[in-house]
Design a protein around this motif. Structure first.
Motif, PDB file in Angstrom:
ATOM      1  N   ALA A 118       0.866  -1.087  -0.013  1.00 18.25           N
ATOM      2  CA  ALA A 118       0.094  -0.079   0.090  1.00 18.25           C
ATOM      3  C   ALA A 118       0.902   1.131   0.067  1.00 18.25           C
ATOM      4  O   ALA A 118       0.531   1.985  -0.713  1.00 18.25           O
ATOM      5  N   VAL A 119       1.923   1.182   0.934  1.00 20.63           N
ATOM      6  CA  VAL A 119       2.666   2.417   1.083  1.00 20.63           C
ATOM      7  C   VAL A 119       3.553   2.748  -0.525  1.00 20.63           C
ATOM      8  O   VAL A 119       3.517   3.688  -0.995  1.00 20.63           O
ATOM      9  N   GLU A 120       4.225   1.732  -0.992  1.00 18.39           N
ATOM     10  CA  GLU A 120       4.611   1.598  -2.282  1.00 18.39           C
ATOM     11  C   GLU A 120       3.767   2.317  -3.420  1.00 18.39           C
ATOM     12  O   GLU A 120       4.216   2.987  -4.264  1.00 18.39           O
ATOM     13  N   ILE A 125       1.320   6.834  -6.630  1.00 18.53           N
ATOM     14  CA  ILE A 125       0.205   7.649  -7.192  1.00 18.53           C
ATOM     15  C   ILE A 125       0.891   9.108  -6.827  1.00 18.53           C
ATOM     16  O   ILE A 125       0.358  10.178  -7.765  1.00 18.53           O
ATOM     17  N   ALA A 126       1.257   9.441  -5.821  1.00 15.83           N
ATOM     18  CA  ALA A 126       1.597  10.727  -5.497  1.00 15.83           C
ATOM     19  C   ALA A 126       2.648  11.206  -6.709  1.00 15.83           C
ATOM     20  O   ALA A 126       2.722  12.442  -6.963  1.00 15.83           O
ATOM     21  N   ARG A 127       3.569  10.451  -6.778  1.00 13.91           N
ATOM     22  CA  ARG A 127       4.530  10.767  -8.008  1.00 13.91           C
ATOM     23  C   ARG A 127       3.933  11.065  -9.363  1.00 13.91           C
ATOM     24  O   ARG A 127       4.261  11.778 -10.030  1.00 13.91           O
ATOM     25  N   HIS A 143       7.581   2.020   7.343  1.00  6.35           N
ATOM     26  CA  HIS A 143       6.682   1.706   6.286  1.00  6.35           C
ATOM     27  C   HIS A 143       6.991   0.401   5.639  1.00  6.35           C
ATOM     28  O   HIS A 143       6.468   0.280   4.306  1.00  6.35           O
ATOM     29  N   GLY A 144       7.483  -0.732   6.255  1.00  9.92           N
ATOM     30  CA  GLY A 144       7.265  -2.113   5.453  1.00  9.92           C
ATOM     31  C   GLY A 144       8.899  -2.428   5.220  1.00  9.92           C
ATOM     32  O   GLY A 144      10.009  -1.597   5.123  1.00  9.92           O
ATOM     33  N   ARG A 145       9.105  -3.568   4.530  1.00 13.51           N
ATOM     34  CA  ARG A 145      10.144  -4.123   4.139  1.00 13.51           C
ATOM     35  C   ARG A 145      10.409  -4.473   2.799  1.00 13.51           C
ATOM     36  O   ARG A 145      11.576  -5.128   2.404  1.00 13.51           O
ATOM     37  N   THR A 146       9.713  -4.065   2.034  1.00 10.28           N
ATOM     38  CA  THR A 146      10.159  -4.061   0.496  1.00 10.28           C
ATOM     39  C   THR A 146      11.228  -2.851   0.429  1.00 10.28           C
ATOM     40  O   THR A 146      11.536  -2.113   1.377  1.00 10.28           O
TER      41      THR A 146
END
Ligand SMILES: Cc1ncc(COP(=O)(O)O)c(C=O)c1O
Length: 430
Positions: A118-120, A125-127, A143-146
């Motif tokens: 979701a964060v990615e 989307i913002a970019r 914000h996650g581990r990816t």
């Protein structure tokens, strides 16, 4: 096989043989079943589970309405991939999230599987919307581990290790921390300096922030700080993204953490307690931003899986009909008071803090600076487990004990947990 081994020991030995050390299991416990706020291991020992799958089980383990929704949905259709054919549960989850977050403004939602995903996608989307590259997140944020997730995360080890090179154009700003003397004004002054020295605001696509840092130590951003971010984002055309993955779904006493600050985010990431234990996440945001990526730019085979969506609809109905927000707020007050009472007896609880039922205690050394004491926090956690209470740590220095108990925990269970914690603090020499 040594027959003197307990079932936990036998399975944990197999775990070590077959599963890499990179994934840590915080407690040497193998779960057999769980209900509400209770969990039993494979040897029959009962625990109060104040971790809830790391903030996933705000409605409690195996809530009967979630179990029923999952059973029923899996019999109808378990997976179709929304990219191939649509199904009603996905559409209904999106519509409900849009109403919850957007109110009477037009918001849209896209669903995924994990929080990091979701964060990615929020960043994409913002970019895509701004056609800018810079992203500002915060030191201590998680914000996650990816690879993009760990880049946005404001903690180095163990998350970043030697996993680079990392995606470019990510900047870290300072998050307020009243206990350690960082006020909103200090943090805002640093942000303005970052704009002046590192990245001009008109190159920034998004500011990403947790309203209460979760893994970073249960630090709540003051209302005036979030309001000032909102103002700067509006002024400079920056997308304000609230990461509500850990704070969402009643954890802080309101449905979402940002509501305490009376601001409206442009994009919100949700996951964890959204679906009561089923893997589901999403990005909810202003329609014109959400529609920036062109067709095919968003998706994923499992994103918004039908069973997970059915579970999410059950969770939303539980919130509507079972008064969980009020329960969570009352439990939060009981836990906060209980922790303050323990702090009066155990001086090495340096700080008790949190919002709603998202509470933590920071363990410190017996010195004038109240230096972070990770070993003490770990010892409290280990003794708590022996006493029958599961909790985990957080904080950049890993010296904070955090509580993420289900909102269906009974006041009696919470009182029992506080007694177990009392024993653990005594045994750890706090
Ligand atoms: C605030 C926040 N964002 C993102 C994530 C990542 O979520 P996931 O582990 O589902 O990828 C987490 C997980 O703890 C989180 O707390």
């Amino acid at each position: 096989m040594n027959s003197a081994l307990t079932e936990n020991q036998r399975l944990l030995a197999l775990r070590d043989r077959h599963i890499p050390r990179g994934i840590v299991t915080a407690h040497p416990v193998v779960a057999a079943r769980a209900q509400g706020a209770e969990l039993w291991d494979v040897d029959g020992k009962r625990y109060l589970d104040f971790v809830g799958g790391i903030g996933v089980l705000n409605v409690g383990h195996s809530h009967p309405r979630v179990v029923e929704a999952v059973r029923s949905q899996v019999g109808d259709i378990s997976h179709a991939s929304f990219q191939v054919v649509a199904y009603e549960t996905y559409i209904e989850v999106a519509a409900r999230l849009n109403a919850m977050i957007g109110g009477d403004e037009h918001y849209k939602s896209v669903l995924f599987t994990s929080g990091a995903e979701a964060v990615e996608n929020a960043i994409k989307i913002a970019r895509g919307y701004t056609n800018r590259t810079g992203v500002i997140s915060f030191r201590g944020g998680f914000h996650g581990r990816t690879l993009l997730g760990v880049t946005l995360t404001g903690m180095s080890q163990p998350y970043k290790q030697n996993f680079g090179p990392f995606p470019a154009e990510i900047y870290h700003a300072t998050y307020p921390n009243a206990y350690r003397g960082i006020s909103s004004d200090n943090a805002l002054a640093e942000l303005d300096e970052l704009f002046a020295t590192d990245v001009a605001p008109d190159r920034v696509a998004a500011i990403l922030i947790e309203p209460v840092q979760g893994d970073g130590g249960f630090l709540a951003a003051p209302k005036e700080f979030l309001q000032a971010l909102r103002e700067r984002c509006t002024k400079h055309g920056i997308v304000l993204i609230l990461d509500e993955i850990q704070t969402g779904f009643g954890r802080t006493g309101t449905m979402f953490g940002f509501q305490h600050a009376e601001i409206k985010p442009d994009l919100v990431t949700v996951a964890k307690s959204l679906a009561g234990g089923m893997p589901l996440s999403g990005v909810v945001g202003r329609a014109e931003m959400m529609d920036a990526p062109t067709p095919g730019g968003l998706g994923g085979t499992y994103g918004g899986n039908a069973v997970a969506c059915a579970a999410a609809l059950a969770v939303m109905k539980i919130f509507e009909e079972e008064g969980l927000l009020a329960k969570g707020e009352a439990l939060g007050a009981q836990l906060h008071e209980g922790l303050l009472a323990l702090q009066r007896r155990y001086p090495r609880i340096g700080n008790v803090r949190g919002l709603g039922f998202m509470q933590a205690m920071e363990m410190v050394a017996d010195d004038a600076r109240q230096s972070p004491d990770a070993a003490l926090a770990q010892s409290v956690i280990d003794h708590a487990r022996d006493a029958g209470l599961l909790v985990i740590k957080c904080g950049v220095q890993r010296n904070v004990v955090r509580f993420l108990a289900p909102l269906v925990t009974s006041p009696a269970q919470l009182a029992e947990a506080l007694q177990m914690l009392d024993k653990a603090l005594a045994a750890a020499g706090a």
